[in-house]
Design an enzyme around this catalytic site. Structure first.
Site, PDB file in Angstrom:
ATOM      1  N   GLY A 120       0.822  -1.278   0.105  1.00 22.43           N
ATOM      2  CA  GLY A 120       0.162  -0.007   0.038  1.00 22.43           C
ATOM      3  C   GLY A 120       0.874   1.331   0.076  1.00 22.43           C
ATOM      4  CB  THR A 121       4.315   2.329  -0.781  1.00 21.22           C
ATOM      5  OG1 THR A 121       4.755   1.611  -2.204  1.00 21.22           O
ATOM      6  CG2 THR A 121       4.943   1.378  -0.065  1.00 21.22           C
ATOM      7  CG  ASN A 122       2.050   3.204  -5.848  1.00 21.34           C
ATOM      8  OD1 ASN A 122       2.430   4.006  -6.339  1.00 21.34           O
ATOM      9  ND2 ASN A 122       2.515   2.044  -5.722  1.00 21.34           N
ATOM     10  CB  ILE A 172      -7.966 -11.808 -12.528  1.00 15.05           C
ATOM     11  CG1 ILE A 172      -6.440 -12.303 -12.833  1.00 15.05           C
ATOM     12  CG2 ILE A 172      -8.481 -11.688 -14.212  1.00 15.05           C
ATOM     13  CD1 ILE A 172      -5.421 -11.511 -13.491  1.00 15.05           C
ATOM     14  CG  LEU A 173     -10.917  -6.634 -10.922  1.00 16.19           C
ATOM     15  CD1 LEU A 173     -10.777  -5.243 -10.834  1.00 16.19           C
ATOM     16  CD2 LEU A 173     -12.121  -7.062  -9.896  1.00 16.19           C
ATOM     17  CG  ASN A 176      -2.881  -0.766 -13.037  1.00 13.29           C
ATOM     18  OD1 ASN A 176      -2.712  -1.056 -11.747  1.00 13.29           O
ATOM     19  ND2 ASN A 176      -1.750  -1.235 -13.885  1.00 13.29           N
ATOM     20  CG  HIS A 235       3.110  -1.595 -15.111  1.00 16.30           C
ATOM     21  ND1 HIS A 235       2.509  -3.164 -14.560  1.00 16.30           N
ATOM     22  CD2 HIS A 235       4.393  -2.064 -15.886  1.00 16.30           C
ATOM     23  CE1 HIS A 235       3.661  -3.946 -15.277  1.00 16.30           C
ATOM     24  NE2 HIS A 235       4.412  -3.321 -15.847  1.00 16.30           N
TER      25      HIS A 235
HETATM   26  C1  GRF Z   1       3.741  -1.110  -7.183  1.00 15.07           C
HETATM   27  O1  GRF Z   1       4.882  -1.400  -7.664  1.00 15.07           O
HETATM   28  C2  GRF Z   1       2.740  -0.853  -8.435  1.00 15.07           C
HETATM   29  O2  GRF Z   1       3.395  -0.334  -9.426  1.00 15.07           O
HETATM   30  C3  GRF Z   1       2.414  -2.435  -8.738  1.00 15.07           C
HETATM   31  O3  GRF Z   1       2.213  -2.822  -7.468  1.00 15.07           O
HETATM   32  C4  GRF Z   1       3.003  -2.442  -6.679  1.00 15.07           C
HETATM   33  C5  GRF Z   1       2.340  -2.079  -5.492  1.00 15.07           C
HETATM   34  O4  GRF Z   1       3.039  -1.633  -4.259  1.00 15.07           O
HETATM   35  N1  GRF Z   1       0.991  -2.259  -9.750  1.00 15.07           N
HETATM   36  P1  GRF Z   1       2.122  -0.946  -3.263  1.00 15.07           P
HETATM   37  O5  GRF Z   1       1.301  -1.986  -2.460  1.00 15.07           O
HETATM   38  O6  GRF Z   1       1.794   0.342  -3.728  1.00 15.07           O
HETATM   39  O7  GRF Z   1       3.315  -0.874  -2.054  1.00 15.07           O
END
Ligand code: GRF
Length: 207
Positions: free
Chosen positions: A12-14, A92-93, A107, A109
């Site tokens: 969950g860092t994003n 997967i959805l 999303n 990536h």
């Molecule tokens: C990130 O590298 C994102 O780009 C990918 O999955 C990872 C999730 O990391 N889709 P976090 O859970 O947000 O730390």
């Protein structure tokens, strides 16, 4: 204020980057719902620490086709979600979900799409593949989600240099810090401000 629903499965860092952005003055969006596909995901802790409505919804608990997606939609609808952010969501959805939120799902990536993307490229595998190939530059991409994996219109990309002594882990960390955590909130902001036009499968940022 744009109402954002976030889908997570991991650290969950994003999600955290988005939480932090939402706290800044004048950020035009707020997180109204977080759904995790894993009960032990640290993202769940992060959501709860910030008093965000958070639910764990697991595909294994639904047998009928489309029922898992319907459960997510029901929760997001309850919270009036207008934009779905997939921030490390690993389940997967099916197409019913993408039809419901057409052009309203983004999303993040961890590569410069179309490199190192598609079905088997997720998490640390992406960075391993980048190092194996020997690319000198990698990065991250935010894009709209369509049924075909990693093939939707690209919204933002940010490049990150690869160092000679990088391991997949050091590269992953740098891509997160220097690219992902910056462009994800930025893309949400652009969406909230109505500044993303989609034309012929590509986006145009309206300045
Ligand atoms: C990130 O590298 C994102 O780009 C990918 O999955 C990872 C999730 O990391 N889709 P976090 O859970 O947000 O730390």
């Amino acid at each position: 204020m744009l109402r954002v629903g976030v889908l997570v499965s991991g650290g969950g860092t994003n999600l955290q980057a988005l939480i932090d952005a939402c706290k800044t003055k004048e950020f035009p969006a707020k997180i109204v719902s977080v759904i995790s596909s894993r009960s032990k995901a640290f993202a769940v802790e992060r959501a709860r620490n910030h008093n965000l409505p958070c639910e764990v919804i697991q595909k294994k608990n639904f047998s009928e086709a489309g029922a898992f997606e319907a459960a997510i939609i029901k929760t997001f609808d309850m919270h009036g979600v207008e934009l779905v952010v997939m921030a490390g969501f690993l389940t997967i959805l099916d197409d019913s979900f993408f039809d419901y939120y057409a052009n309203k799902i983004i999303n993040i990536h961890p590569s410069l799409i179309p490199s190192f993307c598609g079905k088997n490229f997720y998490g640390i595998k992406v960075h391993k593949a980048a190092l194996e190939k020997g690319v000198k530059v990698t990065g991250a991409t935010v894009q709209f989600v369509i049924p075909e994996t990693d093939a939707g219109p690209i919204i933002l990309q940010k490049a990150v240099d690869v160092m000679d002594n990088d391991t997949p882990e050091t590269l992953q960390k740098r891509v997160m810090e220097e690219a992902e955590w910056i462009i994800l909130p930025k893309a949400v902001q652009l969406f909230a401000e109505g500044k993303i036009a989609i034309e012929d499968g590509r986006t145009r940022i309206i300045s």
